[in-house]
Scaffold this motif. Structure first.
Motif, mmCIF file in Angstrom:
data_model
loop_
_atom_site.group_PDB
_atom_site.id
_atom_site.type_symbol
_atom_site.label_atom_id
_atom_site.label_comp_id
_atom_site.label_asym_id
_atom_site.label_seq_id
_atom_site.Cartn_x
_atom_site.Cartn_y
_atom_site.Cartn_z
ATOM 1 N N HIS A 186 9.966 -31.798 29.012
ATOM 2 C CA HIS A 186 11.219 -31.418 28.349
ATOM 3 C C HIS A 186 10.939 -30.643 27.061
ATOM 4 C CE1 HIS A 186 15.257 -31.701 26.656
ATOM 5 N NE2 HIS A 186 14.747 -32.311 25.593
ATOM 6 N N LEU A 187 9.984 -31.108 26.265
ATOM 7 C CA LEU A 187 9.711 -30.461 24.988
ATOM 8 C C LEU A 187 9.058 -29.101 25.185
ATOM 9 C CD1 LEU A 187 8.576 -33.504 22.845
ATOM 10 C CD2 LEU A 187 10.858 -32.575 23.214
ATOM 11 N N LEU A 188 8.212 -28.968 26.202
ATOM 12 C CA LEU A 188 7.690 -27.644 26.537
ATOM 13 C C LEU A 188 8.831 -26.716 26.945
ATOM 14 C CD1 LEU A 188 4.510 -28.605 28.615
ATOM 15 C CD2 LEU A 188 4.533 -27.484 26.377
ATOM 16 N N ALA A 189 9.749 -27.231 27.743
ATOM 17 C CA ALA A 189 10.906 -26.435 28.168
ATOM 18 C C ALA A 189 11.719 -25.986 26.956
ATOM 19 C CB ALA A 189 11.775 -27.245 29.136
ATOM 20 N N CYS A 190 11.904 -26.890 26.019
ATOM 21 C CA CYS A 190 12.687 -26.566 24.818
ATOM 22 C C CYS A 190 11.973 -25.535 23.951
ATOM 23 C CB CYS A 190 12.951 -27.834 24.010
ATOM 24 S SG CYS A 190 14.044 -29.000 24.839
ATOM 25 N N GLN A 191 10.645 -25.588 23.914
ATOM 26 C CA GLN A 191 9.915 -24.607 23.120
ATOM 27 C C GLN A 191 9.996 -23.230 23.753
ATOM 28 O OE1 GLN A 191 8.909 -25.597 20.242
ATOM 29 N NE2 GLN A 191 7.937 -23.712 19.539
ATOM 30 N N TRP A 192 9.897 -23.169 25.070
ATOM 31 C CA TRP A 192 10.114 -21.889 25.748
ATOM 32 C C TRP A 192 11.545 -21.393 25.515
ATOM 33 C CZ3 TRP A 192 6.575 -18.697 27.243
ATOM 34 C CH2 TRP A 192 5.354 -19.152 27.750
ATOM 35 N N LEU A 290 -1.902 -24.742 33.579
ATOM 36 C CA LEU A 290 -1.682 -26.182 33.452
ATOM 37 C C LEU A 290 -1.269 -26.819 34.779
ATOM 38 C CD1 LEU A 290 0.253 -26.453 30.047
ATOM 39 C CD2 LEU A 290 -2.102 -27.158 30.510
ATOM 40 N N GLY A 291 -0.634 -26.053 35.647
ATOM 41 C CA GLY A 291 -0.206 -26.583 36.936
ATOM 42 C C GLY A 291 0.951 -27.558 36.847
ATOM 43 N N LEU A 292 1.718 -27.492 35.777
ATOM 44 C CA LEU A 292 2.855 -28.402 35.613
ATOM 45 C C LEU A 292 4.050 -27.980 36.454
ATOM 46 C CD1 LEU A 292 2.726 -28.929 31.734
ATOM 47 C CD2 LEU A 292 1.971 -30.529 33.510
ATOM 48 N N THR A 293 4.101 -26.706 36.807
ATOM 49 C CA THR A 293 5.199 -26.169 37.609
ATOM 50 C C THR A 293 4.606 -25.231 38.660
ATOM 51 O OG1 THR A 293 5.560 -24.135 36.315
ATOM 52 C CG2 THR A 293 6.630 -26.148 35.521
ATOM 53 N N VAL A 310 10.857 -8.015 27.134
ATOM 54 C CA VAL A 310 10.836 -9.455 26.876
ATOM 55 C C VAL A 310 10.196 -10.182 28.056
ATOM 56 C CG1 VAL A 310 12.914 -9.341 25.432
ATOM 57 C CG2 VAL A 310 13.120 -9.825 27.895
ATOM 58 N N LEU A 311 9.930 -11.446 27.846
ATOM 59 C CA LEU A 311 9.382 -12.284 28.916
ATOM 60 C C LEU A 311 10.485 -12.934 29.737
ATOM 61 C CD1 LEU A 311 6.793 -13.608 30.126
ATOM 62 C CD2 LEU A 311 7.105 -15.459 28.473
ATOM 63 N N HIS A 312 11.682 -13.041 29.160
ATOM 64 C CA HIS A 312 12.734 -13.895 29.712
ATOM 65 C C HIS A 312 12.168 -15.315 29.854
ATOM 66 C CE1 HIS A 312 16.352 -11.614 30.304
ATOM 67 N NE2 HIS A 312 15.676 -10.604 30.841
ATOM 68 N N ALA A 313 11.829 -15.859 28.692
ATOM 69 C CA ALA A 313 11.122 -17.140 28.644
ATOM 70 C C ALA A 313 11.930 -18.301 29.204
ATOM 71 C CB ALA A 313 10.711 -17.445 27.204
ATOM 72 N N GLU A 314 13.234 -18.117 29.357
ATOM 73 C CA GLU A 314 14.046 -19.186 29.942
ATOM 74 C C GLU A 314 13.623 -19.489 31.385
ATOM 75 O OE1 GLU A 314 16.163 -15.309 30.791
ATOM 76 O OE2 GLU A 314 15.201 -16.237 29.036
ATOM 77 N N ALA A 319 11.711 -23.780 35.110
ATOM 78 C CA ALA A 319 10.650 -24.310 35.964
ATOM 79 C C ALA A 319 10.205 -25.697 35.502
ATOM 80 C CB ALA A 319 9.470 -23.354 35.974
ATOM 81 N N LEU A 320 10.111 -25.890 34.202
ATOM 82 C CA LEU A 320 9.701 -27.184 33.662
ATOM 83 C C LEU A 320 10.780 -28.236 33.872
ATOM 84 C CD1 LEU A 320 8.022 -25.777 30.469
ATOM 85 C CD2 LEU A 320 6.869 -27.303 32.078
ATOM 86 N N ARG A 321 12.010 -27.866 33.621
ATOM 87 C CA ARG A 321 13.106 -28.835 33.775
ATOM 88 C C ARG A 321 13.241 -29.273 35.237
ATOM 89 N NH1 ARG A 321 16.853 -29.834 29.982
ATOM 90 N NH2 ARG A 321 18.571 -29.890 31.479
ATOM 91 N N ALA A 322 12.890 -28.407 36.154
ATOM 92 C CA ALA A 322 12.984 -28.756 37.570
ATOM 93 C C ALA A 322 11.991 -29.849 37.961
ATOM 94 C CB ALA A 322 12.740 -27.512 38.425
ATOM 95 N N ARG A 323 10.968 -30.067 37.144
ATOM 96 C CA ARG A 323 9.956 -31.077 37.450
ATOM 97 C C ARG A 323 10.228 -32.425 36.771
ATOM 98 N NH1 ARG A 323 5.144 -29.507 39.884
ATOM 99 N NH2 ARG A 323 5.606 -27.711 41.218
ATOM 100 N N ILE A 324 11.277 -32.508 36.005
ATOM 101 C CA ILE A 324 11.599 -33.760 35.305
ATOM 102 C C ILE A 324 12.342 -34.680 36.260
ATOM 103 C CG2 ILE A 324 12.911 -34.784 33.400
ATOM 104 C CD1 ILE A 324 12.449 -32.140 31.861
ATOM 105 N N THR A 325 11.865 -35.909 36.393
ATOM 106 C CA THR A 325 12.489 -36.868 37.313
ATOM 107 C C THR A 325 13.286 -37.954 36.598
ATOM 108 O OG1 THR A 325 10.468 -38.210 37.359
ATOM 109 C CG2 THR A 325 10.682 -36.497 39.034
ATOM 110 N N ASP A 326 13.012 -38.182 35.322
ATOM 111 C CA ASP A 326 13.726 -39.214 34.564
ATOM 112 C C ASP A 326 15.130 -38.701 34.231
ATOM 113 O OD1 ASP A 326 14.778 -40.912 32.577
ATOM 114 O OD2 ASP A 326 12.806 -41.331 31.728
ATOM 115 N N PRO A 327 16.196 -39.346 34.741
ATOM 116 C CA PRO A 327 17.548 -38.837 34.494
ATOM 117 C C PRO A 327 17.939 -38.861 33.023
ATOM 118 C CG PRO A 327 17.616 -40.998 35.545
ATOM 119 C CD PRO A 327 16.200 -40.544 35.597
ATOM 120 N N ASN A 328 17.394 -39.792 32.255
ATOM 121 C CA ASN A 328 17.710 -39.838 30.829
ATOM 122 C C ASN A 328 17.168 -38.624 30.097
ATOM 123 O OD1 ASN A 328 19.029 -42.401 30.863
ATOM 124 N ND2 ASN A 328 17.037 -43.401 30.958
ATOM 125 N N ILE A 329 16.082 -38.081 30.608
ATOM 126 C CA ILE A 329 15.488 -36.901 29.980
ATOM 127 C C ILE A 329 16.069 -35.623 30.568
ATOM 128 C CG2 ILE A 329 13.328 -35.644 29.641
ATOM 129 C CD1 ILE A 329 11.923 -38.370 29.506
#
Length: 364
Positions: A186-192, A290-293, A310-314, A319-329
């Motif tokens: 989540h925090l990596l996603a937010c930084q991107w 990193l292989g996170l996504t 631009v990169l269109h960093a979103e 991609a990162l948010r799609a790998r989060i499984t914890d619903p609270n996060i």
């Protein structure tokens, strides 16, 4: 007094504990279990101290941790004995800290009287909540992680433990060592997301003749990329004074430093954009390694119909948010920790997020 050869603060404090403090501690409270460490604020804790650091709050200093009941029984006596019996100097450095007249700031000075030392006698139950705002011994909640600046997390997980008789410092520091996996994503996603918010502003400012504004945006993006590299390597980004020093120790620094430096030195927006485009590609490639996504295309592209590259960093955020499984996060807004949301353009432009972060500790 002759200035001694510089000794890194953690090394100095370790020797000070073993050779000067420990014998007096055993005398004042024989058989009392303790731990000893140098944690908390101070450039030496992060390993960035130099001879310049000696001008305030640097020197032979450490924490002695006892059980709370032993602090009550023995704390005052230990503190007093150290004041009376510690050597006046250690390895050439005064052990007495004199006031400077600025708040509670003290500096090493020689003395003929009792030593006002910097050996803090405390207990983990009191010390860690005072540093962090929560007690990491009883579990770390999602709001705890989100509301705690990374500088503070770095200060309690860096430094050095010299002795852990209590057996508490190691597990506490292990609990705080890094974010849970889904929260890290989540925090990596937010930084991107932060990068995506401003990457087109380099050109937009320059297009209207605001080269100064374009340079300010470039500096913000350089800072965000540096922080992103630290997060990718599972390192807490320190505050601004030590951000560059911490970044220099990352795997990306040798290749990225000349590119980021060139972006900051540029005097026109086209040149800034050119160098930042190279930086985006390099950091994007590191993300893929990193292989996170699933791999995300690291190449830059035009910003919609506008002539900005631009990169269109979103795309990395998604991609990162799609790998989060914890619903609270996964339900969190993409504004991150207190360090990330504080000047986020999303927060500044969306009052509902400002309300959520102010009243809900970043949790909607």
């Amino acid at each position: 007094m002759t200035t001694p050869s510089f000794i890194p603060g953690l090394e100095l404090s370790h020797h000070f504990y073993c050779e000067a403090v420990r014998p007096l501690l055993d005398e004042a409270a024989p058989g009392v279990t303790h731990s000893a460490a140098r944690l908390g604020s101070g450039s030496e804790v992060l390993g960035f101290d130099t001879a310049r650091s000696a001008d305030h709050e640097w020197g032979p200093r450490l924490q002695i941790f006892l059980h709370p009941k032993d602090v009550t029984r023995h704390g005052a006596r230990i503190t007093a004995l150290l004041s009376e019996r510690l050597p006046k100097t250690f390895r050439g450095y005064p052990t007495h800290f004199a006031p400077t007249g600025e708040a509670d700031i003290r500096v090493m000075r020689t003395t003929e009287g009792p030593v006002h030392h910097r050996v803090e006698v405390t207990d983990p139950e009191a010390w860690f909540p005072a540093q962090l705002g929560f007690d990491p011994r009883t579990g770390i909640t999602l709001p705890d992680w989100l509301a705690t600046p990374t500088q503070l997390l770095a200060e309690v997980t860096a430094g050095a433990v010299f002795h852990d008789g209590l057996g508490q410092l190691a597990p506490i520091r292990a609990n705080l060592d890094w974010y849970p996996h889904d929260l890290w994503l989540h925090l990596l996603a937010c930084q991107w997301q932060r990068v995506s918010q401003e990457e087109a502003f380099i050109g937009r400012c320059g297009e209207v003749g605001d080269e100064l504004g374009s340079a300010v945006v470039a500096a913000r993006l350089v800072r965000d990329l540096m922080r992103l590299c630290l997060l990718m390597e599972r390192r807490y980004p320190p505050y601004s004074k030590w951000l560059g020093s911490a970044f220099a120790r990352t795997a990306q620094a040798p290749a990225l430093t000349p590119i980021l430096t060139a972006a900051l030195a540029a005097t026109d927006w086209h040149t800034r954009e050119h160098h930042l485009a190279h930086a985006y590609k390099a950091v994007a490639a590191a993300h893929n390694q990193l292989g996170l996504t699933d791999p995300v295309d690291p190449t830059t592209r035009p910003y919609h119909t506008r002539p900005f590259q631009v990169l269109h960093a979103e795309r990395f955020t998604a991609a990162l948010r799609a790998r989060i499984t914890d619903p609270n996060i996964s339900s969190l807004p993409t504004i991150g920790t207190v360090d990330q949301f504080i000047d986020s353009t999303d927060v500044l432009s969306r009052p509902e997020l400002t309300h959520a972060t102010t009243n809900g500790l970043l949790v909607p």
